[in-house]
Design a protein around this motif. Structure first.
Motif, PDB file in Angstrom:
ATOM      1  N   ALA A  47       0.814  -1.218   0.000  1.00 34.03           N
ATOM      2  CA  ALA A  47       0.000   0.000   0.000  1.00 34.03           C
ATOM      3  C   ALA A  47       0.846   1.266   0.000  1.00 34.03           C
ATOM      4  CB  ALA A  47      -0.934   0.014   1.199  1.00 34.03           C
TER       5      ALA A  47
ATOM      6  N   ALA B  39      -4.208   2.485   0.547  1.00 29.36           N
ATOM      7  CA  ALA B  39      -4.467   1.363  -0.358  1.00 29.36           C
ATOM      8  C   ALA B  39      -3.992   1.776  -1.743  1.00 29.36           C
ATOM      9  CB  ALA B  39      -5.944   0.998  -0.386  1.00 29.36           C
ATOM     10  N   GLN B  40      -3.150   0.951  -2.337  1.00 25.02           N
ATOM     11  CA  GLN B  40      -2.634   1.205  -3.683  1.00 25.02           C
ATOM     12  C   GLN B  40      -2.032   2.599  -3.795  1.00 25.02           C
ATOM     13  OE1 GLN B  40      -5.735   0.213  -6.502  1.00 25.02           O
ATOM     14  NE2 GLN B  40      -6.128  -1.741  -5.525  1.00 25.02           N
ATOM     15  N   GLY B  41      -1.337   3.014  -2.725  1.00 22.88           N
ATOM     16  CA  GLY B  41      -0.594   4.268  -2.754  1.00 22.88           C
ATOM     17  C   GLY B  41      -1.396   5.517  -2.504  1.00 22.88           C
ATOM     18  N   THR B  42      -2.671   5.376  -2.187  1.00 23.02           N
ATOM     19  CA  THR B  42      -3.496   6.548  -1.915  1.00 23.02           C
ATOM     20  C   THR B  42      -4.123   6.441  -0.539  1.00 23.02           C
ATOM     21  OG1 THR B  42      -5.486   5.598  -2.900  1.00 23.02           O
ATOM     22  CG2 THR B  42      -4.040   6.841  -4.368  1.00 23.02           C
TER      23      THR B  42
ATOM     24  N   GLU C 143     -10.772  -3.175   1.120  1.00 23.05           N
ATOM     25  CA  GLU C 143      -9.374  -3.078   0.702  1.00 23.05           C
ATOM     26  C   GLU C 143      -8.423  -3.741   1.688  1.00 23.05           C
ATOM     27  OE1 GLU C 143      -8.017  -1.895  -1.992  1.00 23.05           O
ATOM     28  OE2 GLU C 143      -9.570  -0.688  -2.960  1.00 23.05           O
TER      29      GLU C 143
END
Length: 246
Positions: A44, A214-217, A236
């Motif tokens: 993440a 989550a996923q870099g955000t 997530e």
């Protein structure tokens, strides 16, 4: 330096490794003496975010202000002297040096304590339960005591903010309880805490607020009970539908 109520401001922080965007426009603030937890699935961007705050990685874009000063392009030693300390997921003591000498290194390169640091180091060893091991080689310590030493070395720098990177990992439930108690004492004494951790029941016993990546955000930021019941967080991070969390 002015005593800003808002200690840390991360604004639109972004980081890439080649073509892979690991963090994208992450923005949040942390108030002085607050305790904030960071959750997120593997990949993440949690450790990358810590490395950006500590200065171990450069920002691709965005800014990081600490105590009102832009530190986003400063090296790690400048940030330590400004009052940012961290622990590592895998303890990294100087194994052939004594426990006392390890803490003394932190005091020597910390945020400005001058003169003989022995008294301060011994006090930290007492506070972290390591005083009776002061003369032993750090490499001889159990995992729990290595984790305590990570905290002791960080505290020896006299931080305003301590970054804890999955410090409870690998411990038994009883050992985790001991470590949680120590972290709560450090926070109660006035140190701001940001803690990345997968062991949620340990985290929520310390923090006032949770941030989820989550996923870099950044997908959630708020009180633990609210965040843990957020439908996107449940999907997530926890892999399931929303349901009430105490």
């Amino acid at each position: 330096m002015v005593d800003h109520p808002r200690l840390l401001k991360v604004n639109k922080a972004a980081k890439s490794f080649g073509a892979v965007r690991v963090l994208e426009d992450v923005t949040f603030t942390v108030d002085r003496r607050e305790a904030v937890g960071i959750l997120g699935p593997n990949g993440a961007g949690k450790s990358t975010l810590f490395n950006l705050i500590a200065g171990e990685l450069p920002l691709a874009s965005g800014s990081i202000h600490f105590d009102g000063v832009d530190l986003g392009r400063s090296p790690p030693d400048v940030r330590v002297k400004a009052g940012i300390a961290r622990s590592y997921q895998i303890p990294r003591p100087f194994e052939h040096m004594t426990v006392f000498e390890n803490v003394l290194v932190g005091a020597t390169f910390g945020s400005g304590r001058s003169g003989d640091q022995s008294t301060a180091c011994n006090d930290i060893l007492h506070r972290t339960g390591l005083y009776r091991f002061a003369g032993l080689a750090a490499g001889s310590l159990t995992l729990l005591n290595r984790k305590r030493l990570e905290l002791a070395r960080a505290m020896a720098t006299e931080p305003q903010l301590i970054l804890l990177d999955e410090i409870a990992g690998g411990l038994t439930p009883a050992e985790c309880d001991e470590l949680v108690g120590l972290i709560r004492e450090i926070h109660a004494a006035g140190t701001t805490v940001i803690w990345v951790e997968h062991i949620v029941n340990a985290l929520v016993r310390v923090v006032d607020r949770l941030i989820v990546l989550a996923q870099g955000t950044l997908i959630a930021d708020g009180p633990p009970a609210v965040v843990l019941n957020d439908p996107r967080v449940r999907t997530e991070y926890m892999g399931g539908p929303s349901k009430d969390v105490p």
